[in-house]
Design an enzyme around this catalytic site. Structure first.
Site, PDB file in Angstrom:
ATOM      1  N   LYS A  53       0.843  -1.206   0.000  1.00 34.84           N
ATOM      2  CA  LYS A  53       0.000   0.000   0.000  1.00 34.84           C
ATOM      3  C   LYS A  53       0.872   1.247   0.000  1.00 34.84           C
ATOM      4  CE  LYS A  53      -3.904  -2.073   2.390  1.00 34.84           C
ATOM      5  NZ  LYS A  53      -4.600  -2.318   3.648  1.00 34.84           N
ATOM      6  N   GLN A  82      -5.373  -0.981   9.622  1.00 36.00           N
ATOM      7  CA  GLN A  82      -5.303  -2.360   9.124  1.00 36.00           C
ATOM      8  C   GLN A  82      -6.007  -3.324  10.083  1.00 36.00           C
ATOM      9  OE1 GLN A  82      -3.869  -3.164   6.092  1.00 36.00           O
ATOM     10  NE2 GLN A  82      -4.667  -5.216   6.454  1.00 36.00           N
ATOM     11  N   ASP A 103     -11.408   3.003   3.535  1.00 35.81           N
ATOM     12  CA  ASP A 103     -11.807   1.590   3.554  1.00 35.81           C
ATOM     13  C   ASP A 103     -13.334   1.459   3.524  1.00 35.81           C
ATOM     14  OD1 ASP A 103     -10.137  -0.530   3.339  1.00 35.81           O
ATOM     15  OD2 ASP A 103      -9.760  -0.786   5.492  1.00 35.81           O
TER      16      ASP A 103
END
Ligand code: NAP
Length: 296
Positions: A55, A99, A122
């Site tokens: 990422k 995460q 997200d």
């Protein structure tokens, strides 16, 4: 026997990243803006470690500002929440990704709730989930957004298509079903309690499987000519008994790929299908968040 078109997710992701890189260059040139992505990692989950590194690297490659905050597994929740608030207030950051999974006893719901929905790349905050469920614009989870974009590119207008999504997680199945509904498909959302799953799958012109069970969906569950999107990533022992005995593994999807190839019109392979697209669409969400926050 017909053989399905194999969808090259890596090539597709390269194309999306190139588009994002062009848009980032334009933002810089026209407005002096650089989209910024912050990734927060708590603890040392080895699967996440590789993904997080990708990422950061890919964000830099498309010209974004990228920071990764690595916190020890024993970080107190108050400290993690304070970091999220600091990133919410940071004008150089437009996208925040914490995460998952978080190590215990951290409460993922409380941490997600702290993220500014405008920076929620997200698409996990209740605000963005609610906007998606209500058919409003917002930031939505990267993998289902990637799958929908791929389906539109492949099939054009999706109006009236019969779509079946197997799996109802907040990250994948539910947003996928909502996105397909918004694209005017007729959608069935199936899960572990669905009766006659094979029969339900057989109705699908578009079949999206996000379950996490190796090769659950067999060839004879697939309607001839259907488009199959296999989201599952499962690690199973190597086919070679010698290698399997040495602990060697391979990746398979949630669909029996060899069988599906003979029946579907197009299919995403595992690996190399949906997997590579997720980060490309994370970068796209970060660009979108930057444009919305900066009003350009
Ligand atoms: P998850 O949170 O574990 O959800 C799995 C879903 O599958 C649940 O809704 C569950 O039903 C359903 N399910 C389980 N067993 C089933 C069965 N035998 N028949 C029908 N439905 C069944 O998983 P997830 O996060 O959505 O991920 C699913 C898979 O996609 C995993 O392999 C994951 O690694 C992969 N994935 C890949 C990407 C990517 O490529 N970038 C991104 C996200 C996920 P219940 O709700 O009834 O329990």
């Amino acid at each position: 026997m017909a053989t399905a078109q194999v969808i090259d997710g890596k090539a597709y992701a390269d194309k999306v990243r190139a588009e994002v890189a062009r848009a980032v260059a334009e933002l810089k040139a026209k407005h002096g803006l650089t989209p910024g992505l912050a990734v927060v990692v708590v603890g040392e989950d080895p699967a996440s470690a590789v993904y997080v590194r990708h990422k950061g690297v890919q964000a830099l490659e498309v010209g974004m500002h990228s920071v990764t905050h690595r916190l020890p597994a024993e970080t107190p929740e108050a400290e993690l929440l304070a970091l999220v608030r600091q990133l919410n207030a940071d004008p150089a950051i437009h996208g925040i990704l914490v995460q998952m999974p978080l190590p215990k006893p951290l409460d993922a719901d409380r941490v997600i709730a702290e993220i500014d929905p405008r920076k929620d790349v997200d698409g996990l905050t209740l605000v963005n989930a609610g906007r998606l469920a209500s058919g409003l614009a917002g930031l939505f989870p990267c993998t289902p957004v990637g799958c929908l974009t791929l389906l539109k590119d492949l099939l054009g207008d999706l109006t009236g298509k019969r779509a079946v999504v197997v799996g109802r997680s907040n990250l994948m199945g539910k947003p996928m079903a909502a996105l397909l509904t918004a694209a005017d498909c007729t959608v069935t959302l199936a899960h572990s309690r669905t009766r006659d799953l094979a029969g339900v799958c057989l109705e699908a012109e578009i079949l999206v499987v996000a379950v996490g069970r190796p090769e659950l969906v067999k060839g004879d569950w697939i309607k001839p000519g259907a488009v199959v999107i296999d989201v599952g990533i499962n690690r199973v022992p190597s086919k070679d008994p010698q290698k399997a005995a040495e602990g060697k593994t391979r990746l398979v999807g949630d669909v029996a790929y060899g069988e599906a190839l003979e029946i579907a019109s197009a299919i995403t392979p595992v690996p190399g299908g949906v997997g590579p697209m997720t980060i490309a669409f994370l970068l796209k969400n970060t660009l979108k968040a930057c444009e919305a926050i900066e009003g350009v």
